[in-house]
Design a protein around this motif. Structure first.
Motif, short mmCIF file in Angstrom:
data_model
loop_
_atom_site.label_atom_id
_atom_site.label_comp_id
_atom_site.label_asym_id
_atom_site.label_seq_id
_atom_site.Cartn_x
_atom_site.Cartn_y
_atom_site.Cartn_z
N VAL A 164 -9.92 1.33 -1.16
CA VAL A 164 -9.83 0.94 0.10
C VAL A 164 -8.01 1.21 -0.06
CG1 VAL A 164 -9.88 -0.37 1.75
CG2 VAL A 164 -12.18 -0.79 1.13
N ASN A 165 -7.38 1.90 0.98
CA ASN A 165 -5.83 1.89 1.23
C ASN A 165 -5.89 1.89 2.47
OD1 ASN A 165 -4.71 2.34 -1.61
ND2 ASN A 165 -6.40 4.07 -1.32
N ALA A 166 -4.28 1.34 3.24
CA ALA A 166 -4.38 0.82 4.42
C ALA A 166 -2.12 0.59 5.00
CB ALA A 166 -5.07 -0.18 5.22
N LYS A 167 -2.14 -0.14 4.16
CA LYS A 167 -0.61 0.01 4.03
C LYS A 167 0.04 0.21 2.47
CE LYS A 167 -0.01 -4.02 4.56
NZ LYS A 167 0.28 -6.18 4.93
N CYS A 168 1.69 1.20 3.45
CA CYS A 168 2.64 1.55 2.76
C CYS A 168 3.69 0.57 2.84
CB CYS A 168 2.77 2.73 2.54
SG CYS A 168 0.76 3.76 2.18
N TYR A 169 4.78 0.57 2.54
CA TYR A 169 6.16 -0.04 2.51
C TYR A 169 7.36 1.57 1.93
CZ TYR A 169 7.67 -0.57 -2.38
OH TYR A 169 8.23 -0.60 -4.02
N LEU A 170 8.25 1.12 2.59
CA LEU A 170 9.35 2.12 2.92
C LEU A 170 10.36 2.07 1.81
CD1 LEU A 170 10.74 4.64 4.54
CD2 LEU A 170 12.41 3.20 5.87
N THR A 171 11.10 3.12 0.87
CA THR A 171 11.45 2.84 -0.30
C THR A 171 12.91 3.68 0.03
OG1 THR A 171 10.79 5.16 -0.68
CG2 THR A 171 9.82 2.80 -1.67
N TRP A 172 13.67 3.62 -0.99
CA TRP A 172 15.46 4.22 -0.40
C TRP A 172 15.23 5.17 0.23
CZ3 TRP A 172 17.57 0.76 2.39
CH2 TRP A 172 17.83 -1.06 1.80
N ASP A 173 14.33 6.32 -1.10
CA ASP A 173 14.56 7.71 -1.02
C ASP A 173 13.76 8.46 0.10
OD1 ASP A 173 11.75 6.83 -2.43
OD2 ASP A 173 12.51 8.18 -3.65
N ALA A 174 13.45 7.66 0.88
CA ALA A 174 12.58 8.12 2.01
C ALA A 174 10.95 8.66 1.85
CB ALA A 174 12.80 8.93 3.37
N ASP A 175 10.28 7.97 0.98
CA ASP A 175 9.04 7.76 0.68
C ASP A 175 8.66 6.81 0.84
OD1 ASP A 175 6.93 8.89 -0.50
OD2 ASP A 175 8.22 9.54 -2.42
N PHE A 176 7.07 6.99 0.55
CA PHE A 176 6.47 5.66 1.03
C PHE A 176 5.41 5.16 -0.44
CE2 PHE A 176 3.80 9.19 2.10
CZ PHE A 176 2.82 8.81 1.91
N LYS A 177 5.34 4.11 -0.35
CA LYS A 177 4.54 3.67 -1.94
C LYS A 177 3.49 2.55 -0.85
CE LYS A 177 6.74 5.75 -4.73
NZ LYS A 177 6.48 6.61 -5.38
N TRP A 178 2.25 2.78 -1.61
CA TRP A 178 0.94 2.39 -1.33
C TRP A 178 0.61 0.68 -2.14
CZ3 TRP A 178 -2.62 4.48 1.55
CH2 TRP A 178 -2.92 5.04 2.30
N PHE A 179 0.76 -0.32 -1.43
CA PHE A 179 0.28 -1.70 -2.28
C PHE A 179 -0.38 -2.22 -0.63
CE2 PHE A 179 3.11 -2.58 1.91
CZ PHE A 179 3.11 -4.10 1.94
N ASP A 180 -1.00 -3.85 -1.00
CA ASP A 180 -2.30 -4.83 -0.32
C ASP A 180 -1.76 -5.53 -0.58
OD1 ASP A 180 -3.77 -4.78 1.05
OD2 ASP A 180 -5.08 -5.01 -0.34
N ASP A 181 -1.70 -6.74 0.61
CA ASP A 181 -1.18 -8.14 0.11
C ASP A 181 -2.53 -8.34 1.70
OD1 ASP A 181 -0.53 -7.65 2.65
OD2 ASP A 181 1.59 -8.01 1.84
N GLU A 182 -2.35 -9.70 1.36
CA GLU A 182 -3.39 -10.27 2.56
C GLU A 182 -3.29 -10.01 3.86
OE1 GLU A 182 -1.47 -11.98 0.45
OE2 GLU A 182 -2.89 -13.07 -1.33
N SER A 183 -1.98 -9.84 4.70
CA SER A 183 -1.58 -10.06 5.90
C SER A 183 -2.57 -8.28 6.45
CB SER A 183 -0.06 -9.53 5.65
OG SER A 183 0.53 -9.47 7.34
N ASP A 184 -2.30 -8.32 7.60
CA ASP A 184 -2.56 -7.07 8.27
C ASP A 184 -1.66 -5.73 9.16
OD1 ASP A 184 -5.57 -7.67 7.70
OD2 ASP A 184 -5.87 -8.74 9.46
N TYR A 185 -0.24 -6.76 8.88
CA TYR A 185 0.81 -6.03 9.44
C TYR A 185 0.75 -5.05 8.49
CZ TYR A 185 1.16 -9.55 13.16
OH TYR A 185 0.89 -10.43 14.40
#
Length: 485
Positions: A164-185
């Protein structure tokens, strides 16, 4: 069923006024499916949404046929698809103009209170819309991402024991990487699976009209929301299975864009990164090229990029994406530095100008530092951290900012050792051979006779840290009471 043939570049309508406010209720949803040569996948995707969305909730299924040949409408007719019952509205571009242009066409023509964008190769679970609609009713400025699972092409349903995936964060090279933690934001959406009120879609301008092809629109829309008064959350019980592009020939894309290339990532950087744009390693473009963003920024009073970094400081600061210091690791016996060039960790002559030797500490440390940085070694200027061991040599892999990936637990200790893991399973970077000017680094026992000793050498504060601290002070964000999640 309705149909329409559209050109590739319609004029942007005027932005609605914030003063008009959102509708009082959100009862219906328009499902928007951008489809380019998806053929049978389009049929199956539309069928699943028709079957698994309550009839009184489903305003329509908007299929944007992005230049398929022959047109998708002919295939639907050939299959005798029940267009009226499923409330199918097929819009068509005569040539393939790309994903975000197709999504823009669908969004602008949608009639439902909520617009839900999905790829044309997904299968929702029954009840997929329940939590999405509930979250948007709570906050009409909220974008909502479903739980994205894996699709079985054999059953056209979610695979058993799916990730199950939903969350990504933005990188300096204008890409995105998947991650997951407890927050729904969610800092950054991954792409094609997201829902929002039609009011908020229109108020924020939808997508960048000039972007073409694929990629970048998810980053633009994420920043457009977070910086301009909105937010993004996930809906854990809204499950939608997605077909990923793999070695399976059935997942292969079959379309070819008829338009010239547009550097979508560079447009995101120019539009939103402001003073941090210097960190982008790609081609820079001029502000004049993104002047179409100005009406949205002025109408919504959008914040600077530093707000996004500060809002998600548990990633950018606590996980070391914005490091306190960058440096080289110098082995004290030989005076040689760790070098990461070519993906093989080695000791080489120290060189301040060699970017392959510049490292930082990264990833949250859940065991020892209460979730603050750092439990790993990150290669500065990249998105990679030391991870698995192959043939005795540590290898890089995409950083896990949460600190949960124990493969990436490489800690530099006060005694100078670099230790992988904790407890009885811990290993250390081995002691080098004397007299060699270049040699591989392997992991082994941690005793004084076997482990090498390292010091931080050539340390300095990176530019992004200076910019971040300066902007946070200037803008007074430390005084704001906003969640760090």
């Amino acid at each position: 069923m309705t149909r329409g043939v559209l050109g590739g570049g319609r004029r942007r309508p005027s932005l609605p006024s914030l003063a008009e406010g959102p509708p009082s209720a959100f009862r219906t949803v328009s499902v928007v499916l951008p489809c380019a040569e998806e053929r049978e996948l389009a049929i199956k995707t539309a069928s699943r949404f028709c079957e698994r969305t309550p009839e009184d909730w489903l305003a329509e299924i908007v299929i944007v046929d992005d230049g398929s040949q022959p047109p998708l409408a002919e295939l639907f007719e050939e299959k005798e698809f029940n267009m009226e019952r499923c409330k199918i509205n097929i819009l068509r571009h005569e040539v393939t103009t790309g994903l975000m242009n197709a999504k823009q066409t669908g969004g602008r023509n949608a009639r439902g209170d909520v617009v839900a964008f999905f790829d044309c190769h997904v299968s929702p679970k029954p009840g997929w819309a329940d939590e999405i609609l509930a979250k948007i009713r709570q906050n009409p400025r909220r974008m909502v991402v479903p739980a994205i699972t894996d699709l079985s092409l054999d059953t056209f349903d979610e695979k058993e024991n799916s990730a199950v995936n939903a969350k990504c964060y933005l990188t300096w090279d204008a890409d995105f990487k998947w991650f997951d933690d407890e927050s729904d934001y969610i800092p950054t959406i991954s792409g094609g699976l997201v829902a929002m009120s039609r009011w908020w879609f229109n108020v924020t301008g939808g997508f960048d009209d000039i972007m073409r092809g694929w990629g970048g629109e998810n980053l633009d829309q994420s920043l457009r929301s977070w910086l301009c008064g909105g937010e993004i959350m996930r809906a854990k019980t809204s499950r939608v299975a997605h077909m990923w592009r793999t070695d399976d020939s059935r997942t292969r894309a079959h379309y070819h864009s008829a338009i010239s290339h547009v550097d979508n990532q560079a447009r995101v950087v120019a539009a939103w990164y402001d003073v941090f744009a210097e960190k982008y390693p790609g081609r820079k473009i001029q502000q004049a090229e993104v002047k179409n963003y100005e009406p949205v920024k002025q109408a919504l009073g959008c914040k600077p990029f530093a707000f996004f970094l500060w809002r998600f400081r548990h990633i950018y600061v606590d996980a070391g994406v914005i490091p306190e210091k960058i440096f080289h690791f110098r082995e004290m016996q030989t005076g040689l530095c760790l070098n990461f060039g070519g993906g093989v960790l080695a000791l080489e002559k120290c060189d301040r100008s060699n970017s392959d030797q510049v490292v930082q500490l990264g990833n949250r440390d859940l065991e020892e530092k209460g979730g603050k940085c750092c439990s790993g070694i990150r290669l500065f200027g990249t998105n990679d951290c030391l991870d698995y061991v192959e043939d005795g040599v540590p290898r890089p892999y995409s950083c896990d900012v949460t600190g949960r990936n124990t493969n990436q637990h490489y800690r530099w200790r006060p005694d100078g050792t670099i230790q992988k893991g904790l407890g009885n399973g811990k290993r250390c970077f081995g002691k080098p051979e004397a007299g060699l000017l270049s040699q591989r680094v392997t992991v082994g026992p941690c005793g004084p006779a076997a482990a090498g000793q390292y010091e931080m050498w050539g340390g300095r504060i990176p530019r992004e840290r200076e910019l971040y601290e300066s902007e946070v002070r200037r803008l007074g964000y430390d005084e704001l009471d906003l969640p760090d999640n």
